[in-house]
Scaffold this active site. Sequence first.
Site, PDB file in Angstrom:
ATOM      1  N   ARG A  58       0.810  -1.216   0.000  1.00 27.30           N
ATOM      2  CA  ARG A  58       0.000   0.000   0.000  1.00 27.30           C
ATOM      3  C   ARG A  58       0.849   1.273   0.000  1.00 27.30           C
ATOM      4  O   ARG A  58       0.358   2.349  -0.323  1.00 27.30           O
ATOM      5  CB  ARG A  58      -0.929   0.011   1.211  1.00 27.30           C
ATOM      6  CG  ARG A  58      -1.880  -1.164   1.184  1.00 27.30           C
ATOM      7  CD  ARG A  58      -3.109  -0.966   2.023  1.00 27.30           C
ATOM      8  NE  ARG A  58      -3.559  -2.210   2.590  1.00 27.30           N
ATOM      9  CZ  ARG A  58      -3.917  -3.286   1.885  1.00 27.30           C
ATOM     10  NH1 ARG A  58      -3.891  -3.255   0.567  1.00 27.30           N
ATOM     11  NH2 ARG A  58      -4.296  -4.391   2.479  1.00 27.30           N
ATOM     12  N   HIS A  62       0.001   5.304  -1.313  1.00 29.45           N
ATOM     13  CA  HIS A  62       0.068   6.464  -0.429  1.00 29.45           C
ATOM     14  C   HIS A  62       1.246   7.367  -0.772  1.00 29.45           C
ATOM     15  O   HIS A  62       1.239   8.548  -0.421  1.00 29.45           O
ATOM     16  CB  HIS A  62       0.145   6.007   1.032  1.00 29.45           C
ATOM     17  CG  HIS A  62      -1.133   5.428   1.531  1.00 29.45           C
ATOM     18  ND1 HIS A  62      -1.934   6.058   2.465  1.00 29.45           N
ATOM     19  CD2 HIS A  62      -1.763   4.254   1.223  1.00 29.45           C
ATOM     20  CE1 HIS A  62      -3.006   5.303   2.704  1.00 29.45           C
ATOM     21  NE2 HIS A  62      -2.919   4.213   1.976  1.00 29.45           N
ATOM     22  N   ASN A  90      -3.021   8.097   6.856  1.00 33.67           N
ATOM     23  CA  ASN A  90      -1.866   7.250   7.177  1.00 33.67           C
ATOM     24  C   ASN A  90      -1.737   6.875   8.648  1.00 33.67           C
ATOM     25  O   ASN A  90      -1.298   5.782   8.974  1.00 33.67           O
ATOM     26  CB  ASN A  90      -0.579   7.959   6.741  1.00 33.67           C
ATOM     27  CG  ASN A  90      -0.534   8.237   5.254  1.00 33.67           C
ATOM     28  OD1 ASN A  90      -1.273   7.626   4.474  1.00 33.67           O
ATOM     29  ND2 ASN A  90       0.322   9.154   4.840  1.00 33.67           N
ATOM     30  N   HIS A 189      -6.874  -4.435  -2.323  1.00 34.39           N
ATOM     31  CA  HIS A 189      -7.490  -4.875  -1.069  1.00 34.39           C
ATOM     32  C   HIS A 189      -7.790  -6.369  -1.070  1.00 34.39           C
ATOM     33  O   HIS A 189      -8.456  -6.861  -0.170  1.00 34.39           O
ATOM     34  CB  HIS A 189      -8.757  -4.062  -0.802  1.00 34.39           C
ATOM     35  CG  HIS A 189      -8.478  -2.647  -0.417  1.00 34.39           C
ATOM     36  ND1 HIS A 189      -9.431  -1.652  -0.436  1.00 34.39           N
ATOM     37  CD2 HIS A 189      -7.329  -2.049   0.002  1.00 34.39           C
ATOM     38  CE1 HIS A 189      -8.886  -0.508  -0.051  1.00 34.39           C
ATOM     39  NE2 HIS A 189      -7.617  -0.729   0.222  1.00 34.39           N
ATOM     40  N   SER A 190      -7.259  -7.066  -2.060  1.00 31.55           N
ATOM     41  CA  SER A 190      -7.355  -8.525  -2.057  1.00 31.55           C
ATOM     42  C   SER A 190      -6.540  -9.133  -0.930  1.00 31.55           C
ATOM     43  O   SER A 190      -6.811 -10.253  -0.502  1.00 31.55           O
ATOM     44  CB  SER A 190      -6.860  -9.078  -3.399  1.00 31.55           C
ATOM     45  OG  SER A 190      -6.764 -10.478  -3.353  1.00 31.55           O
ATOM     46  N   ASP A 241     -10.862  -8.912   2.540  1.00 30.09           N
ATOM     47  CA  ASP A 241     -11.719  -9.828   1.787  1.00 30.09           C
ATOM     48  C   ASP A 241     -11.618 -11.194   2.447  1.00 30.09           C
ATOM     49  O   ASP A 241     -10.930 -11.356   3.455  1.00 30.09           O
ATOM     50  CB  ASP A 241     -11.395  -9.830   0.283  1.00 30.09           C
ATOM     51  CG  ASP A 241     -10.218 -10.719  -0.098  1.00 30.09           C
ATOM     52  OD1 ASP A 241      -9.513 -11.234   0.797  1.00 30.09           O
ATOM     53  OD2 ASP A 241      -9.979 -10.887  -1.303  1.00 30.09           O
ATOM     54  N   ASP A 248      -5.931 -12.556  -5.158  1.00 34.06           N
ATOM     55  CA  ASP A 248      -6.786 -13.192  -6.155  1.00 34.06           C
ATOM     56  C   ASP A 248      -7.950 -12.266  -6.454  1.00 34.06           C
ATOM     57  O   ASP A 248      -7.940 -11.099  -6.066  1.00 34.06           O
ATOM     58  CB  ASP A 248      -7.264 -14.562  -5.654  1.00 34.06           C
ATOM     59  CG  ASP A 248      -7.970 -14.473  -4.298  1.00 34.06           C
ATOM     60  OD1 ASP A 248      -8.382 -13.355  -3.895  1.00 34.06           O
ATOM     61  OD2 ASP A 248      -8.106 -15.508  -3.619  1.00 34.06           O
TER      62      ASP A 248
END
Length: 342
Positions: A58, A62, A90, A189-190, A241, A248
Amino acid sequence: MLLLFLIFLLHTTSLVTSSSDLRPGFYSNTCPEAEYIVQDVMKKALFREPRSVASVMRFQFHDCFVNGCDASMLLDDTPDMLGEKLALSNINSLRSFEVVDEIKEALEKKCPGVVSCADIIIMASRDAVALTGGPNWEVRLGRLDSLTASQEDSDNIMPSPRANATALIDLFQKCNLTVKDLVALSGSHSIGQGRCFSVMFRLYNQSGSGKPDPALDPSYREQLNKLCPLDVDQNVTVNLDSTPLVFDNQYFKDLVAGRGFLNSDETLFTFPKTRGLVRFYSTHQSQFFEAFAEGMLKMGDLQSGRPGEVRRNCRMVNARRAHLLPDSQQEMENKDEIHACI
């Protein structure tokens, strides 16, 4: 004096770069083992704490969205500068800075003063995805590290977990990123987890209604209510998730099922302009992987054109003597403009 000044510039590498300067194999002569070293440390981090690689991945988002990919977000605060680590998007969210420190230390031992922290972020983000089952791609390298950071810029640019699809599309367009890029890159966000803080309003007061978000699947809402009750420590984390250790397309399947954790995730399915892509990626993992890699490369090309250097320590700029800098460069170092993309 002129010779001293030229030597100073050589050692601080204060140059201006553009996306056209970035290329694969940038360190093939100066530090040929650079990418292997980054990958090796990322493998160790994955084994030590699987969540850490998602956190490092991430960093690219950012970092690059705030004045380009220049590792500004890695700088610690100083008496004269409020950095980006405590910016609204953050603070209590970004973590695993020590993994970047470990990578930098290994690279400095092998090739001192050669590999930038900005490029470390790009390489480590790619490796975080590839090591957890996602796509691999050839990264373009050659970035310089910023000489400053800005908490204000980060606050004014980075989206909130409450953001809707319209706001996200607008931000991405300012960065020359498309709706397709937005949806594919949201697939980051997987892997990883988010804080209860980011979902409380969806569970208990969506849009000030005093009710939960109707887009939430009822069984998923019950699950979140148990994990994030009203009196919870809001730094408690929840999976983003249902397969948080594997990169995935389950993220998109969850959005279709009303099981997106963040409002900024689920809005991609409830908004007509992005819904079709969410459905498509939920059933076509290979196309998602291809689009994700393409989006990461495009995002990685964002450059501010400001002076930079190769930091010896990713948390602080290199020592320099201000009286040796030309006035124009000092002005650029002190520049305080907000670039909501480049």
